[in-house]
Motif scaffolding. Structure first.
Motif, PDB file in Angstrom:
ATOM      1  N   GLU A  77      10.001   8.277  -4.239  1.00  0.00           N
ATOM      2  CA  GLU A  77       9.841   9.469  -2.696  1.00  0.00           C
ATOM      3  C   GLU A  77       8.705   8.165  -1.172  1.00  0.00           C
ATOM      4  O   GLU A  77       9.705   8.250  -0.504  1.00  0.00           O
ATOM      5  CB  GLU A  77       9.335  10.453  -3.206  1.00  0.00           C
ATOM      6  CG  GLU A  77      10.479  11.473  -3.909  1.00  0.00           C
ATOM      7  CD  GLU A  77       9.698  12.549  -4.055  1.00  0.00           C
ATOM      8  OE1 GLU A  77       9.131  12.920  -3.843  1.00  0.00           O
ATOM      9  OE2 GLU A  77      10.144  13.067  -4.783  1.00  0.00           O
ATOM     10  N   GLU A  78       8.107   7.353  -2.130  1.00  0.00           N
ATOM     11  CA  GLU A  78       7.070   7.388  -1.408  1.00  0.00           C
ATOM     12  C   GLU A  78       7.520   5.587  -1.060  1.00  0.00           C
ATOM     13  O   GLU A  78       7.092   5.501   0.315  1.00  0.00           O
ATOM     14  CB  GLU A  78       5.663   6.855  -1.839  1.00  0.00           C
ATOM     15  CG  GLU A  78       4.518   6.570  -0.901  1.00  0.00           C
ATOM     16  CD  GLU A  78       3.810   6.885   0.306  1.00  0.00           C
ATOM     17  OE1 GLU A  78       3.134   5.855   1.154  1.00  0.00           O
ATOM     18  OE2 GLU A  78       4.341   8.004  -0.060  1.00  0.00           O
ATOM     19  N   GLY A 102      10.128   3.283   4.291  1.00  0.00           N
ATOM     20  CA  GLY A 102      11.509   1.896   3.890  1.00  0.00           C
ATOM     21  C   GLY A 102      11.271   1.418   3.423  1.00  0.00           C
ATOM     22  O   GLY A 102      12.385   0.408   4.194  1.00  0.00           O
ATOM     23  N   ILE A 103      10.712   0.949   2.515  1.00  0.00           N
ATOM     24  CA  ILE A 103      10.739   0.344   1.100  1.00  0.00           C
ATOM     25  C   ILE A 103      12.427   0.527   0.267  1.00  0.00           C
ATOM     26  O   ILE A 103      11.984   1.096  -0.757  1.00  0.00           O
ATOM     27  CB  ILE A 103       9.256  -0.397   0.342  1.00  0.00           C
ATOM     28  CG1 ILE A 103       8.684  -1.279   0.828  1.00  0.00           C
ATOM     29  CG2 ILE A 103      10.181  -1.256  -0.857  1.00  0.00           C
ATOM     30  CD1 ILE A 103       7.467  -0.862   0.678  1.00  0.00           C
ATOM     31  N   TYR A 148       0.675  -0.975   0.110  1.00  0.00           N
ATOM     32  CA  TYR A 148       0.172   0.007   0.091  1.00  0.00           C
ATOM     33  C   TYR A 148       0.868   1.671   0.365  1.00  0.00           C
ATOM     34  O   TYR A 148       1.536   1.041   0.999  1.00  0.00           O
ATOM     35  CB  TYR A 148      -1.154   0.003   1.322  1.00  0.00           C
ATOM     36  CG  TYR A 148      -2.292  -1.241   1.422  1.00  0.00           C
ATOM     37  CD1 TYR A 148      -3.400  -1.501   0.360  1.00  0.00           C
ATOM     38  CD2 TYR A 148      -1.320  -2.435   2.075  1.00  0.00           C
ATOM     39  CE1 TYR A 148      -3.958  -2.387   0.524  1.00  0.00           C
ATOM     40  CE2 TYR A 148      -2.091  -3.799   1.715  1.00  0.00           C
ATOM     41  CZ  TYR A 148      -3.351  -3.504   1.307  1.00  0.00           C
ATOM     42  OH  TYR A 148      -4.063  -4.377   0.856  1.00  0.00           O
ATOM     43  N   ILE A 149       0.497   1.954  -0.842  1.00  0.00           N
ATOM     44  CA  ILE A 149       0.856   3.097  -1.022  1.00  0.00           C
ATOM     45  C   ILE A 149       0.227   4.970  -0.703  1.00  0.00           C
ATOM     46  O   ILE A 149      -0.999   4.716  -1.203  1.00  0.00           O
ATOM     47  CB  ILE A 149       2.849   3.767  -2.202  1.00  0.00           C
ATOM     48  CG1 ILE A 149       2.047   3.067  -3.797  1.00  0.00           C
ATOM     49  CG2 ILE A 149       3.741   2.728  -1.917  1.00  0.00           C
ATOM     50  CD1 ILE A 149       2.272   2.852  -4.818  1.00  0.00           C
ATOM     51  N   PHE A 150       0.645   6.090  -0.737  1.00  0.00           N
ATOM     52  CA  PHE A 150       0.295   7.287  -1.382  1.00  0.00           C
ATOM     53  C   PHE A 150      -1.359   6.646  -0.543  1.00  0.00           C
ATOM     54  O   PHE A 150      -2.798   6.585  -0.708  1.00  0.00           O
ATOM     55  CB  PHE A 150      -0.431   7.581  -2.569  1.00  0.00           C
ATOM     56  CG  PHE A 150       0.815   7.130  -3.720  1.00  0.00           C
ATOM     57  CD1 PHE A 150       1.916   8.107  -3.705  1.00  0.00           C
ATOM     58  CD2 PHE A 150       1.106   6.807  -4.716  1.00  0.00           C
ATOM     59  CE1 PHE A 150       3.531   8.508  -4.224  1.00  0.00           C
ATOM     60  CE2 PHE A 150       1.937   7.149  -6.082  1.00  0.00           C
ATOM     61  CZ  PHE A 150       2.867   7.613  -5.665  1.00  0.00           C
ATOM     62  N   HIS A 151      -1.002   6.700   1.263  1.00  0.00           N
ATOM     63  CA  HIS A 151      -2.137   6.621   1.505  1.00  0.00           C
ATOM     64  C   HIS A 151      -2.634   8.024   2.129  1.00  0.00           C
ATOM     65  O   HIS A 151      -1.989   9.148   2.503  1.00  0.00           O
ATOM     66  CB  HIS A 151      -1.306   6.111   3.221  1.00  0.00           C
ATOM     67  CG  HIS A 151      -0.684   4.980   3.252  1.00  0.00           C
ATOM     68  ND1 HIS A 151       0.258   4.112   2.774  1.00  0.00           N
ATOM     69  CD2 HIS A 151      -1.410   3.470   4.192  1.00  0.00           C
ATOM     70  CE1 HIS A 151       0.222   3.719   2.887  1.00  0.00           C
ATOM     71  NE2 HIS A 151      -0.349   2.868   4.294  1.00  0.00           N
ATOM     72  N   ARG A 178      11.636  -3.396  -3.696  1.00  0.00           N
ATOM     73  CA  ARG A 178      11.444  -1.468  -4.861  1.00  0.00           C
ATOM     74  C   ARG A 178      11.757  -2.025  -5.389  1.00  0.00           C
ATOM     75  O   ARG A 178      10.830  -1.670  -6.571  1.00  0.00           O
ATOM     76  CB  ARG A 178      12.859  -0.895  -4.050  1.00  0.00           C
ATOM     77  CG  ARG A 178      12.934   0.349  -4.618  1.00  0.00           C
ATOM     78  CD  ARG A 178      13.686   1.422  -4.472  1.00  0.00           C
ATOM     79  NE  ARG A 178      13.541   2.609  -3.775  1.00  0.00           N
ATOM     80  CZ  ARG A 178      13.448   3.534  -3.986  1.00  0.00           C
ATOM     81  NH1 ARG A 178      12.844   3.477  -2.941  1.00  0.00           N
ATOM     82  NH2 ARG A 178      13.388   5.069  -3.971  1.00  0.00           N
ATOM     83  N   ALA A 179      12.200  -2.855  -6.904  1.00  0.00           N
ATOM     84  CA  ALA A 179      11.847  -2.327  -8.392  1.00  0.00           C
ATOM     85  C   ALA A 179      10.630  -3.486  -8.383  1.00  0.00           C
ATOM     86  O   ALA A 179       9.911  -2.347  -9.164  1.00  0.00           O
ATOM     87  CB  ALA A 179      13.338  -3.536  -8.454  1.00  0.00           C
TER      88      ALA A 179
END
Length: 121
Positions: A113-114, A119-120, A38-41, A61-62
């Motif tokens: 950036e997210e 922390g990923i 989950y990103i952009f909370h 990350r990739a």
């Protein structure tokens, strides 16, 4: 590009999987060989919503960057990704639809950036 968001789970039912939390946010729900990252909370009245990425475990990350691109641009498989990348490359070389290339680059920058903030690495 469409960024759809889903409700982020706050708990796991019947011990089915594991929630990974970072910086007070649920960043992944791991089940078997796949994780929902989950990103952009964003907090809403109903709970937390975020963009959901389907990522094979282990989470890298990739893999997250690739999954974000696929989700945002409606790409379903490796062939779609290759075709999309080729199309962006042609547009950049020819100076056509440069706004689309810039939008894509900005989106990928925001994803990176997210992921760093979560922390990923």
């Amino acid at each position: 590009m469409i960024i759809s968001k889903v409700m982020v789970p706050e708990s796991v039912k019947d011990g089915q999987g594991t929630l990974l939390r970072r910086n007070g946010k649920v960043v992944a729900y791991e089940r078997g060989s796949v994780a929902n990252v989950y990103i952009f909370h964003e907090d809403t009245e109903e709970g937390t919503r975020a963009m959901e990425l389907k990522v094979p475990i282990p989470i890298t990350r990739a893999k997250c960057i690739n999954a974000a691109e696929m989700a945002a641009y409606g790409l379903n498989d490796a062939m779609d990704v290759a075709s999309f990348a080729s199309s962006l490359s042609r547009k950049e070389r020819k100076g056509e639809d440069i706004e689309e290339v810039q939008e894509h680059d900005a989106f990928i920058g925001e994803v990176k950036e997210e992921l760093t903030a979560l922390g990923i690495l």
